[in-house]
Design a protein around this motif. Structure first.
Motif, PDB file in Angstrom:
ATOM      1  N   VAL A   1      -7.539   2.533  -5.759  1.00 36.40           N
ATOM      2  CA  VAL A   1      -6.743   1.870  -4.679  1.00 36.40           C
ATOM      3  C   VAL A   1      -6.649   2.793  -3.492  1.00 36.40           C
ATOM      4  CG1 VAL A   1      -5.049   0.280  -3.529  1.00 36.40           C
ATOM      5  CG2 VAL A   1      -6.108  -0.002  -5.807  1.00 36.40           C
TER       6      VAL A   1
ATOM      7  N   PRO B   1     -14.048   2.514   1.081  1.00 37.06           N
ATOM      8  CA  PRO B   1     -14.365   1.814  -0.468  1.00 37.06           C
ATOM      9  C   PRO B   1     -15.631   1.891  -1.143  1.00 37.06           C
ATOM     10  CG  PRO B   1     -13.827   0.188   1.094  1.00 37.06           C
ATOM     11  CD  PRO B   1     -13.851   1.553   1.963  1.00 37.06           C
TER      12      PRO B   1
ATOM     13  N   PHE C   1       2.520   1.025  -1.251  1.00 36.43           N
ATOM     14  CA  PHE C   1       1.864   1.665  -2.431  1.00 36.43           C
ATOM     15  C   PHE C   1       2.705   2.541  -3.083  1.00 36.43           C
ATOM     16  CE2 PHE C   1      -0.744   4.942  -4.387  1.00 36.43           C
ATOM     17  CZ  PHE C   1      -1.852   4.168  -4.513  1.00 36.43           C
TER      18      PHE C   1
ATOM     19  N   TRP D   1      -8.818   2.861   0.161  1.00 31.82           N
ATOM     20  CA  TRP D   1      -8.254   2.392   1.424  1.00 31.82           C
ATOM     21  C   TRP D   1      -8.951   2.981   2.616  1.00 31.82           C
ATOM     22  CZ3 TRP D   1      -4.267  -0.946   1.344  1.00 31.82           C
ATOM     23  CH2 TRP D   1      -3.707  -1.258   2.244  1.00 31.82           C
TER      24      TRP D   1
END
Lengths: 461, 409
Positions: free
Chosen positions: A39, A46, A12, A43
């Protein structure tokens, strides 16, 4: 996602840095940061990204409305509407189960108890947006006109899930127009690695030890074991949380943001008042500026105000009575210090105050750790010798010897040694810090690879 | 000057993350870790459901940790960091947070080497001293009464047999480091308490014979079981109780399983001093028919009594080839029509083999894996002696006690 994980570090973060710095246009950079934040948040859970965007949208429009009606007779309306919405979101997701349970217990009803899973970071981002709308209402800041930028402020992954609670006012300038300096990037990296090592190298180890002595059969827990257990828990929670804040501050710097400090060596404090100026500063200053002072501060109804603030501080940490008791425990100490204890401590040698604070802090963590009051009381009885438990267990000696260097390290780094080094080495310190960041990163990586034990404490809040 | 340093610092940091990240996803993946003797996590199934619930990401984290580039290098650093936490007194270590043994037991048969599910409930952890691992039994939550109560059901339901109970202590009873001496007596106390509560079942006291042979190789250093020799002394003690003539140790050929044995205690701790002093698995060949029977796919099928090949992953499997729900051993030379039934966990595996010197047939039930009903077997076959045989940790473990009760429904 959590910072102290291999996927964050080796997937990431480099991806984020690369995508971010490959644009020179500030708008694109903001978009990259916002999308990456989604994002990051998604993780873990959601579905709750939608709640985050919903919450940001509400407050974006409220900010504009508040500013529009400022100075008119209707100026309070949008503020109240925003507060009601924000607090009911927090209330329904975090406190509805707790409230119904207590209502049922009080009235004898049996209403169905809602069981929402707590959206990660909701306590942090709700407080951020509350501070934003209040500050706009007070005329201290201008409302953010760009929806894009406002969503970025709310969703910035650096502090989204575990703080610090970043005030819009502190970074308003940087949201609109920030500079990216090489020095900031490098310092941000160093700061991040320090935080990472605090979390993985100290907090995780402390966590393993703490569970051994706190999650155990209390009937056979020796007095010395109880003290050891709660002490390592104190290390766990400090290095966990302050490590997380270091990482957030470091990440902010890598992307041109300067967040305020959240910790200032709290375990070196000499009174409860002093402790709370050093512990989770962004939370205590939030309650000071938005609850305590509006209620009248120390001018009007001091003790009532303190009671409310510390009740809320406890409640913020979790929907459970033990957190409320923990908050009130600190509130009580602060009241006593205001009444007479503070003056007494000022006369005594400094180490007395320090000893008093450490003791209070450890007792406080007992309330914090055990959710059942019966266990809290049982544990306190063991601590202070009001039980038939043995005084000492022989294997604690071995555990102590096995961890003696680690313990010294943890004690030392609860004190501002790092700052002393900095003053001592002056200019050269910058180079040492850069080299150290690689050492910290590699050691933390090794421990993450070798260890599956990696929970984050402040995810509960 | 400082600017350059900052540039290099930032660049190196970015490169390090990127390169390791690319290697992580680009390198070919191993399936099995020889070092840890387990299957590494596989890439999780990707679909909408696992994604939406966050399950996919959770397994991805486990996957990353298992397949990190230069994993063995990082594991070595991580291990040495652990020993740097303090002064390891006389290389003595206490392991408090242990992976559960179940984590080592894999569903896949090729790796089903450590099926044993002895739990760590009654313990303060593992102590490793001088290359010997000890499982500390604290007797805090002794379940002696519960365990005895369940065993006492057996003579009520099955009338025609003699009953014996053999509880195996651990090495902690004999070689505990001084700091733990206070605990060392607890095991025999617990066993005595169990025996006192038994009705119509004879408790076989094995402590004194093991104590008199404490300097011999009766327990493994890196595994929680006793050795073939330890089990033999328990067998001698049993014969005395049962008025049988034990077979002489010298009358059985002695063999060693090839290669070094690192057992469950090593796997749980990854302790360097244990690794430095691996065990050897010795076994004695009793008068047992080489081919025994085991229950599989609805019928009794041939299986070796002593498995000498394909046991590199767990050399203790030499005894009976491991744990089976139901087995039947035949004696080579005893024709006395006598039959024994042993209800056991893995401690019983070396023990039951010696019984073929005294019984024509030995039925072996592992209560953890036996799926049927014991009473059905007794309707078909006459059993002279029933022997319960297990380790002390299992005897105080609720899940084990429940299973011992369940097979008697």
């Amino acid at each position: 996602m959590v910072f102290a994980s291999l996927n964050f570090l080796y997937f990431f973060l480099p991806l984020n840095l690369m995508l971010y710095y490959s644009w020179s246009n500030q708008n694109y950079r903001n978009i990259v940061l916002t999308l990456m934040s989604f994002v990051f948040y998604a993780w873990g859970e959601p579905v709750w990204v939608s709640l985050l965007i919903f919450s940001a949208t509400i407050d974006y429009f409220h900010g504009i409305l508040i500013e529009k009606y400022l100075g008119t007779p209707y100026q309070k309306l949008p503020l109240i509407s925003s507060l009601v919405l924000n607090l009911s979101l927090l209330g329904s997701f975090k406190y509805s189960g707790f409230i119904t349970e207590n209502l049922n217990a009080l009235t004898g009803l049996s209403l169905p108890v809602p069981a929402f899973s707590l959206p990660i970071g909701i306590s942090f981002y709700t407080f951020q947006t509350i501070s934003y709308v209040i500050d706009v209402h007070r005329g201290e800041i201008q409302a953010q006109k760009s929806f894009m930028k406002f969503v970025m402020f709310v969703s910035l992954y650096h502090q989204l899930v575990a703080g610090p609670i970043v005030r819009y006012a502190h970074i308003a300038h940087e949201i609109n127009n920030r500079e990216h300096r090489l020095a900031d990037l490098s310092q941000g990296i160093s700061r991040f690695c320090i935080g990472l090592f605090k979390k993985v190298g100290i907090a995780n180890v402390a966590g393993e030890l703490a569970t051994t002595y706190l999650d155990t059969n209390m009937a056979s827990l020796a007095v010395t074991e109880a003290w050891f257990g709660i002490t390592v828990y104190a290390f766990q929670i400090y290095f966990d949380f302050s490590g997380y804040s270091d990482m957030a501050i470091g990440l902010g710097k890598m992307f041109g943001f300067h967040y305020h400090e959240n910790f200032n060596y709290p375990y070196t404090a000499k009174s409860a008042i002093d402790f709370w100026r050093r512990w989770h500063i962004s939370l205590s200053s939030f309650f000071r500026d938005y609850v305590y002072i509006p209620l009248g501060g120390n001018k009007q109804g001091l003790y009532r105000n303190l009671l409310i603030v510390w009740f809320l501080t406890g409640l913020w940490h979790g929907a459970s009575w033990n957190f409320i008791l923990w908050g009130l425990f600190w509130g009580l100490l602060i009241m006593l210090e205001r009444l007479f204890l503070g003056r007494v401590l000022a006369y005594l040698p400094r180490f007395v105050g320090h000893f008093y604070l450490l003791l209070a802090m450890l007792v406080g963590w007992v309330f914090f750790y055990f959710t059942e009051l019966s266990k809290t009381l049982w544990f306190l009885k063991i601590l202070f010798g009001f039980s038939t438990n043995p005084w000492h267990a022989p294997d604690l000696n071995i555990v102590l010897m096995n961890h003696v260097f680690w313990l010294l390290f943890a004690i030392l780094f609860s004190m501002p040694v790092y700052m002393w080094f900095k003053q001592y080495l002056k200019q050269r310190f910058a180079y040492v810090e850069m080299a150290l960041s690689f050492v910290f990163l590699l050691l933390a990586t090794a421990m993450l690879v070798g260890n599956t034990f990696n929970p984050f404490l402040y995810f509960r809040f | 000057m400082k600017k350059y340093a900052q540039l290099i610092h930032s660049f190196l940091f970015g490169m390090l993350l990127t390169v390791l990240g690319v290697l992580l996803w680009g390198l070919p993946k191993k399936n099995i870790s020889e070092r840890e003797k387990r299957i590494l996590t596989q890439l999780p199934a990707f679909n909408f459901n696992t994604l939406a619930t966050g399950l996919y990401m959770d397994s991805l984290d486990a996957f990353t940790a298992d397949h990190f580039p230069a994993r063995d290098f990082f594991l070595t650093i991580s291990d040495s960091l652990k020993s740097l936490r303090g002064i390891q007194q006389e290389s003595k270590k206490v392991y408090t947070s242990l992976p559960s043994v179940d984590a080592l037991a894999d569903e896949d048969d090729s790796l089903q080497t450590f099926k044993d599910t002895e739990q760590v409930r009654n313990t303060k952890g593992l102590v490793v001293a001088r290359g010997q691992a000890f499982h500390v039994f604290t007797n805090e939550q002794s379940l002696a009464s519960d365990f005895a109560a369940v065993l006492n059901l057996y003579p009520v339901k099955i009338k025609s047999s003699r009953f014996f109970c053999v509880i195996a202590p651990t090495v902690g009873s004999y070689k505990m480091p001084d700091e733990y001496a206070a605990y060392a007596t607890k095991e025999s106390e617990n066993i005595r308490e169990i025996y006192q509560k038994l009705r119509k079942i004879k408790g076989v006291e094995v402590d004194s014979i093991l104590r008199s042979h404490a300097n011999e190789y009766i327990f493994y250093r890196t595994d929680h079981h006793w050795t073939g020799l330890g089990a033999y002394y328990a067998y001698v003690a049993f014969c005395e109780q049962a008025q049988l003539q034990p077979i002489d140790l010298a009358a059985m050929p002695k063999r060693a399983v090839e290669g070094a044995f690192l057992g469950t205690h090593f796997l749980k701790t990854n302790d360097a001093s244990l690794k430095a002093t691996p065990d050897t698995v010795f076994y004695w060949i009793p008068p047992v028919e080489e081919i025994a029977q085991k229950w599989s796919n609805g019928e009794m099928q041939p299986t070796p009594s002593l498995k000498v090949n394909n046991i590199e992953k767990n050399r203790y499997l030499v005894f009976l080839g491991g744990d089976e729900g139901l087995m039947r051993l035949f004696s080579k030379n005893v024709k006395n029509k006598k039959t024994a039934l042993v209800i056991k966990n893995s401690y019983g595996n070396p023990f039951v083999l010696y019984l073929t010197a005294n019984y024509e047939q030995v039925w072996v039930v592992d209560y953890r894996y036996f799926k049927g009903n014991l009473l059905e077997i007794f309707q078909q076959y006459k059993v002279d002696d029933i022997i319960f045989m297990g380790g002390i940790f299992a005897a105080n473990e609720p899940t084990h006690i429940k299973k011992i009760k369940k097979i008697l429904r």
